[in-house]
Design an enzyme around this catalytic site. Structure first.
Site, PDB file in Angstrom:
ATOM      1  N   LYS A 111       0.844  -1.208   0.000  1.00  0.00           N
ATOM      2  CA  LYS A 111       0.000   0.000   0.000  1.00  0.00           C
ATOM      3  C   LYS A 111       0.874   1.252   0.000  1.00  0.00           C
ATOM      4  CE  LYS A 111      -4.487  -1.340   1.085  1.00  0.00           C
ATOM      5  NZ  LYS A 111      -5.146  -2.364   1.749  1.00  0.00           N
ATOM      6  N   LYS A 193      -3.539 -10.624  -7.809  1.00  0.00           N
ATOM      7  CA  LYS A 193      -4.547 -11.377  -7.053  1.00  0.00           C
ATOM      8  C   LYS A 193      -5.964 -10.941  -7.453  1.00  0.00           C
ATOM      9  CE  LYS A 193      -6.050 -10.500  -2.658  1.00  0.00           C
ATOM     10  NZ  LYS A 193      -6.265 -10.491  -1.215  1.00  0.00           N
ATOM     11  N   LYS A 196     -11.283  -8.319  -3.865  1.00  0.00           N
ATOM     12  CA  LYS A 196     -12.603  -7.705  -3.784  1.00  0.00           C
ATOM     13  C   LYS A 196     -12.537  -6.193  -3.677  1.00  0.00           C
ATOM     14  CE  LYS A 196     -13.542  -9.639   0.818  1.00  0.00           C
ATOM     15  NZ  LYS A 196     -12.921  -8.862   1.886  1.00  0.00           N
TER      16      LYS A 196
END
Ligand code: ATP
Ligand code: LTN
Length: 329
Positions: A111, A193, A196
């Site tokens: 991040k 990946k 969601k």
């Protein structure tokens, strides 16, 4: 009976990656272990969350847990925020976690590397809360997707550190990562990946997607120009990902699928996988609707809360004693 525990954050909509990497394992293990599965809603607020969306996602997650095959008679299903000991032990463990350990967590580093701003202190310290989630219940095993393994390893270090300083207190847990499907990849970029929180509709299959639309996503998944059906994740990551999805949903081994498709084209294989995904989602969603209509979720969570609270209460009492918080006997 050994204990197993895991949780999922109710952020965004659940994906096929969550099912294959995590929930499918919970279902497989529910007969073998004393199982605890929770909704990690306190982890959900480490990033900005809209309260009404959080509510909706939380309700969906509990119904989907059951629709995927978790049996509330066998598994303790509960909401993290219902058991305040998670926050209590979370703080105590935060005070035993080094800054350097948290700075080494890949998820956090990614991040930062992406240049994301406004990261909260909660996001930084969340692995300590995750350790509390696990250690509160003396879990022997923690089934997770490969991206979470590092956090379970930190949990082990914290348990050992605490036991060493204060005497035997926590069970040291072992991460359990599936042999096939520990990381399901994006359909449009098979080096990433399937996530969601990515919000890229074409690359992700959501468990509540329209089954026909999901089929189309499989048909348009990125593959390669090699043109040979074989399992080669390094050189043909898109194809390897599709084979993994197919194997996990159908139960057929990857070798067997590959040998059935010897000499055939990608289109044909994609059709079969598309059908498998469409059927899987259709059946799952029928059960999901039934569960929502039955109204059982509230009762399941109330029962789970009671069972989880009783265990967590005892563990925190023990930890408080060790830390010197209990003044009189
Ligand atoms: P986000 O995309 O916001 O990072 P997430 O999809 O990873 O979230 P989590 O609640 O963090 O969702 O994950 C729940 C479980 O699902 C974890 O055990 C995680 O490892 C697993 N999981 C998530 N995505 C995948 C994936 N693509 N492949 C395999 N397992 C996955
Ligand atoms: N951090 C995990 C979700 C999670 C979890 C846990 C998983 C929170 N607490 C305890 C296993 C055990 C995630 O972001 N996927």
């Amino acid at each position: 009976m050994k204990r197993m525990l895991s949780g999922i954050k109710p952020t965004g909509k659940l994906t096929l990656g969550n099912y294959i990497g995590a929930i499918r394992q919970f279902v497989t293990y529910q007969d073998e272990y004393e199982m605890f599965v929770f909704i990690a809603n306190m982890h959900a607020i480490t990033v900005p969350e809209n309260p009404s969306e959080l509510k909706k996602n939380t309700k969906d997650l509990i119904a989907l847990y059951i629709a995927c095959g978790l049996d509330p008679e066998k598994v303790t299903l509960f909401l993290q925020s219902d058991v305040h000991e998670h926050a209590e032990l979370g703080w105590m463990l935060t005070c035993h976690t080094y800054m350097g350990e948290l700075q080494r967590m890949t998820q956090y580093k990614d991040k930062v590397a992406k240049g994301e701003t406004s990261l909260t202190a909660g996001l930084f310290t969340y692995p300590s809360l995750m350790a509390a989630d696990i250690l509160l219940y003396d879990a022997d095993y923690v089934p997770v997707g490969v991206d979470q393994k590092q956090h379970v390893e930190l949990t082990r270090d914290l348990a050992e550190r605490f036991n060493h300083r204060y005497g035997e207190t926590f069970v040291v847990p072992t991460p359990v990562v599936a042999k096939v499907g520990a990381k399901v990849y994006s359909l449009s970029d098979p080096t990433k990946k399937m996530s969601k929180s990515e919000n890229d509709d074409k690359s992700t299959i959501y468990l509540l997607d329209d089954p026909k639309a999901a089929r189309k996503k499989i048909m348009s998944a990125v593959t390669d120009s090699v043109g040979i059906i074989q399992y080669d994740p390094e050189n043909q990551p898109g194809l390897a990902n599709l084979l993994t999805i197919h194997s996990c949903l159908s139960g057929e081994s990857i070798e067997s699928i590959v040998s059935r498709y010897e000499g055939k084209g990608y289109g044909e294989l994609k059709k079969e996988i598309g059908d498998t995904v469409e059927k899987f989602l259709t059946d799952l969603q029928a059960r999901y609707k039934e569960i929502v209509a039955s109204g059982i979720c509230e009762k399941v969570l109330a029962d789970g809360k009671e069972k989880a609270q009783a265990i967590a209460f005892k563990k925190v009492r023990k930890v408080k004693k060790k830390l010197g918080f209990q003044l009189f006997n």
